[in-house]
Write a protein that holds these residues in place. Sequence first.
Motif, short mmCIF file in Angstrom:
data_model
loop_
_atom_site.label_atom_id
_atom_site.label_comp_id
_atom_site.label_asym_id
_atom_site.label_seq_id
_atom_site.Cartn_x
_atom_site.Cartn_y
_atom_site.Cartn_z
N ILE A 78 -28.23 -6.83 1.29
CA ILE A 78 -29.29 -5.84 1.42
C ILE A 78 -30.39 -6.47 2.25
CG2 ILE A 78 -31.02 -4.44 0.23
CD1 ILE A 78 -29.08 -4.44 -2.16
N GLY A 79 -30.66 -5.89 3.40
CA GLY A 79 -31.70 -6.45 4.25
C GLY A 79 -31.78 -5.72 5.58
N GLN A 80 -32.60 -6.25 6.45
CA GLN A 80 -32.80 -5.65 7.76
C GLN A 80 -31.57 -5.83 8.64
OE1 GLN A 80 -35.53 -7.32 10.86
NE2 GLN A 80 -36.68 -5.47 10.44
N GLN A 115 -39.62 -4.65 7.94
CA GLN A 115 -38.49 -4.41 7.06
C GLN A 115 -39.05 -4.11 5.67
OE1 GLN A 115 -36.18 -8.06 6.67
NE2 GLN A 115 -37.82 -9.14 7.71
N GLN A 123 -35.68 -4.78 -0.43
CA GLN A 123 -34.85 -5.98 -0.36
C GLN A 123 -34.93 -6.81 -1.64
OE1 GLN A 123 -35.27 -8.35 3.23
NE2 GLN A 123 -35.65 -6.49 4.41
N THR A 135 -31.94 -1.96 5.19
CA THR A 135 -33.17 -1.37 4.70
C THR A 135 -33.90 -0.65 5.83
OG1 THR A 135 -34.31 -3.47 5.07
CG2 THR A 135 -33.45 -3.07 2.86
#
Length: 182
Positions: free
Chosen positions: A5-7, A141, A146, A171
Amino acid sequence: RLTFIGQDYRKSGRIAAEIISKCIPKDGTIIAAVGNREFDGHKTRLAGFEERMQELGFESSQIHVIETFNDYQITYRKILECLENMPEVHAIYMANRSVGGCTEAIHYAGKKGKIRVICHDVAESTKLLLKDGSVDFTITQNIFQQGYLPLVLLREYLQKGNVPESSGMSTEISIICSQNID
């Protein structure tokens, strides 16, 4: 690993290229600063940036890439050196931290307001640089997402055995300027 889960770093680099392409002439010169080409996030942002710039008709020779190792002094020195050796720089893309070193070099060279600066994330120092016009845009972000979503998914996995549906979730990416910083 269950999921990420992240940019989406490639996409955020592509967004930076899109913004810069609309702010400079087609023959404009760009400095792209990364902390370290071996750091996956910076390398992927840069790849997305260069890929999109090429799609938009910019030549790779128009983009001068430097490594700053996320260090204020190195960033300041390398940006200032570039500005002295390449007087026609139109934009700087900061794919890393040390944005203050970049903007200080621009100010020292007497080019504040003449060079577009795009960076990532929204630290307190970046907010101040946006407000005073040293940075034009920052690409953010969703840090809350996150931090929150991994805990929710981990709870679902540990308590109920539910495996996340995908191997990764990107995200939300936002573009911030001086007018929507607060």
